[in-house]
Design a protein around this motif. Structure first.
Motif, PDB file in Angstrom:
ATOM      1  N   GLN A   1       4.138  -2.680  11.671  1.00  0.00           N
ATOM      2  CA  GLN A   1       5.106  -3.430  10.873  1.00  0.00           C
ATOM      3  C   GLN A   1       5.223  -4.894  11.296  1.00  0.00           C
ATOM      4  OE1 GLN A   1       6.730  -2.447   8.093  1.00  0.00           O
ATOM      5  NE2 GLN A   1       5.484  -0.582   8.269  1.00  0.00           N
TER       6      GLN A   1
ATOM      7  N   GLU B   1       4.026   2.362   6.082  1.00  0.00           N
ATOM      8  CA  GLU B   1       3.771   1.121   5.345  1.00  0.00           C
ATOM      9  C   GLU B   1       4.164   1.253   3.883  1.00  0.00           C
ATOM     10  OE1 GLU B   1       2.616  -2.555   4.020  1.00  0.00           O
ATOM     11  OE2 GLU B   1       2.882  -1.889   6.087  1.00  0.00           O
TER      12      GLU B   1
ATOM     13  N   VAL C   1       8.040   1.430   3.417  1.00  0.00           N
ATOM     14  CA  VAL C   1       8.693   0.128   3.577  1.00  0.00           C
ATOM     15  C   VAL C   1       8.349  -0.812   2.433  1.00  0.00           C
ATOM     16  CG1 VAL C   1       8.824  -1.931   5.036  1.00  0.00           C
ATOM     17  CG2 VAL C   1       8.812   0.351   6.086  1.00  0.00           C
TER      18      VAL C   1
ATOM     19  N   PRO D   1      10.424   4.911   9.362  1.00  0.00           N
ATOM     20  CA  PRO D   1      10.686   4.042   8.214  1.00  0.00           C
ATOM     21  C   PRO D   1      12.137   4.102   7.735  1.00  0.00           C
ATOM     22  CG  PRO D   1       9.321   5.918   7.571  1.00  0.00           C
ATOM     23  CD  PRO D   1       9.399   5.924   9.052  1.00  0.00           C
TER      24      PRO D   1
END
Length: 577
Positions: free
Chosen positions: A162, A447, A450, A500
């Motif tokens: 991130q 990923e 988010v 997340p």
């Protein structure tokens, strides 16, 4: 809600359901969901493949390969006798401190495996009063350093993915040491009453479940059980006879033996030699011409393909180059031929193994090997000390900022190979493919959650009922959610799902994400209520003769103290704003 967010929630729902069902390997489940997200263009193929080179993931792999060498040290095993001397509380405190300290740097599964044998053979204290505390101490030691567990490194991989600053080796220590001290004090105060002494294995007839067949040429045929000398065996008890598919139990002393009878014994497996003295009585190992002095004790792993299947169904002999000569399921009384008994997660099997057993690639998924005799140790203790010194040096240099941790570990691995402390074949067999798949897939899923905004939506839904509790309520939410997940599934899976959401909660509340990341790390290691949340819990279940109730009774106060300490300490060392 966009279609991308709907697709993400559908994928997450499928992921959770499959992990809870436990019928598929977690690595396959995570990889399937990540692959589906790639197919739906929720993340590009290039970005998905790039996760395989994440530095956190590479660190996990190198560290686990190094543990292949480090696990061969005799250090903790040789200390076991000294650690448990003295009164129970004092012995418990020493064992707890040593195990936690050792597990802060080494694979806790290997630590538990190394100690099961020595602790089980003790006569100073009942194994049932030491094995569970030792197992919990190994889990707790993992929260002291970044390299303590693969879960810590998985979360670090997600952090790096991130674009956040990577964690350092001792970032976890301030909160971790407070949790370890609080939980240790809880054990010393409460466990003398919460963990009653179970009888040693050799004093109970419901220990191992093993069998032998009366061969057609056996001189035992036509003799009664008593006349054959099978009535009053030392260490073994003839529990039943299986004849033509029917079970005869209890076995009367005047029962006549016939060719083909399957004699089912319970008792101490280490006295298997008692059965080999009877001419014409054949155990499984003898039937398959395997050496009876090459015994390996294993526990059925949580994601094993053997669960709920019989040995006959899975063609065990061909699949593993081993024969099962004994089975134990806690204190439960098993009946019938071993080949027809459906295996369960947590069952302890004793195997007679062939030359190809260790070369099979499916061992790690199906078994946790707990036999001390099977753990290959250095014959020269100096090699073990050299390996440990090299590892401590690499970690110390990285902690002082002299060298990057990954570089230090790579140099150490190369040195082990050059010095002959590790062999390429050993590393190849122990390559953690499942961990690689889980971490890489988790990076992709995180990923997507988010970037699609699904993590924020989920966080808002979870925060809806706790607005009145403010930032502490949000932190407690992540801590408790991760804890609940890790009791229901593996801690790696729990951390991957919670991460997340933790970022989403931080983003929604406008708080610093770091304390929420820490809540995920600490919450994922709080697995004490059931034997199924973590594989080390399963490893001690059968040797300690524990039940689900034992785990709940001993684990509940520990879990509550753990959660309370973490909730108070995290904001102190990692401010919310």
């Amino acid at each position: 809600m966009t279609w991308q967010q709907v697709a993400v929630f559908v994928g997450l729902a499928a992921l959770v359901v499959e992990l809870l069902r436990g019928k598929r390997a977690p690595a396959a489940v995570f990889a399937s969901v990540a692959f589906a997200f790639v197919l739906l263009d929720l993340v590009s193929v290039q970005k998905g493949l790039a996760q395989l080179t994440n530095s956190g993931l590479v660190t996990v792999v190198v560290l686990l390969l190094l543990s292949v060498v480090l696990d061969r040290s005799h250090l903790l095993e040789t200390m076991a006798g000294w650690l448990v001397r003295g009164p129970y509380r004092w012995a418990l405190a020493k064992l707890y401190v040593a195990t936690a300290a050792y597990s802060a740097f080494l694979n806790n599964t290997a630590v538990v495996a190394s100690l099961i044998g020595p602790l089980r053979s003790l006569r100073t204290h009942a194994p049932s009063r030491l094995l569970m505390p030792m197992c919990f101490a190994a889990s707790l030691g993992g929260i002291l350093t970044l390299v303590g567990t693969s879960t810590n490194l998985l979360v670090n991989s997600l952090v790096i993915g991130q674009g956040m600053p990577a964690l350092h080796i001792f970032d976890l220590f301030p909160v971790g040491i407070l949790i370890v001290l609080a939980c240790g004090a809880t054990m010393v105060l409460l466990y003398p009453r919460l963990l009653p002494a179970q009888p040693p294995a050799e004093e109970t007839s419901s220990d191992y479940f093993l069998e032998a067949t009366v061969r057609p040429d056996s001189p035992l045929i036509g003799k009664t059980v008593e006349a054959a000398g099978l009535r009053n065996l030392a260490h073994l008890y003839l529990a039943e006879i299986v004849r033509d598919g029917f079970t005869i139990a209890p076995v009367q002393p005047d029962r006549m033996l016939r060719a083909g009878d399957l004699l089912v014994f319970t008792g101490d497996l280490t006295r298997l030699d008692v059965l080999t003295r009877f001419e014409g009585l054949e155990t499984h190992g003898q039937h398959y011409r395997l050496p009876l002095d090459n015994l390996v004790e294993v526990v059925i792993a949580a994601d094993s393909t053997l669960a709920r299947r019989t040995l006959k169904d899975v063609n065990f002999r061909a699949q593993f180059d081993a024969a099962v000569i004994a089975v134990r399921r806690g204190s439960e009384r098993l009946r019938g031929p071993i080949a027809n008994v459906p295996l369960e997660v947590g069952d302890t099997l004793v195997l007679v193994v062939g030359n190809d057993f260790e070369k099979r690639n499916n061992l790690q998924r199906n078994f946790v090997i707990v036999s001390r005799r099977q753990v290959q140790k250095f014959t020269d203790p100096r090699k073990g000390l050299l390996a440990m010194a090299g590892f401590v040096g690499a970690v110390a240099l990285a902690a002082l900022g002299v060298v990057d941790l990954l570089k230090a570990l790579l140099v150490l691995l190369a040195a082990f190979l050059l010095l002959g402390l590790a062999k390429p074949a050993d590393l190849r067999r122990n390559m953690p493919y499942a961990i690689i798949l889980i971490i890489a897939s988790s990076l992709v899923i995180s990923e997507v959650m988010v970037s699609s905004g699904a993590a924020v939506l989920l966080a808002q839904a979870l925060l809806a009922g706790i607005d009145a509790f403010g930032p502490y309520g949000a932190l407690a939410l992540i801590l408790v959610v991760t804890w609940i997940l890790t009791e229901l599934m593996s801690n790696n899976a729990a951390a991957a799902l919670s991460f997340p959401v933790a970022l989403g909660v931080a983003q929604t509340t406008g708080l610093d994400p770091q304390p929420f990341v820490m809540a995920v790390i600490y919450g994922a290691s709080c697995s004490f209520l059931t034997p199924y949340g973590y594989q080390t819990n399963l490893m001690v279940m059968s040797p300690g003769r524990y039940t689900l109730r034992d785990f709940a009774r001993a684990g509940a106060p520990l879990a509550l103290v753990y959660q309370a300490t973490a909730l108070v300490a995290i904001p102190v060392f990692f401010p919310l704003r």
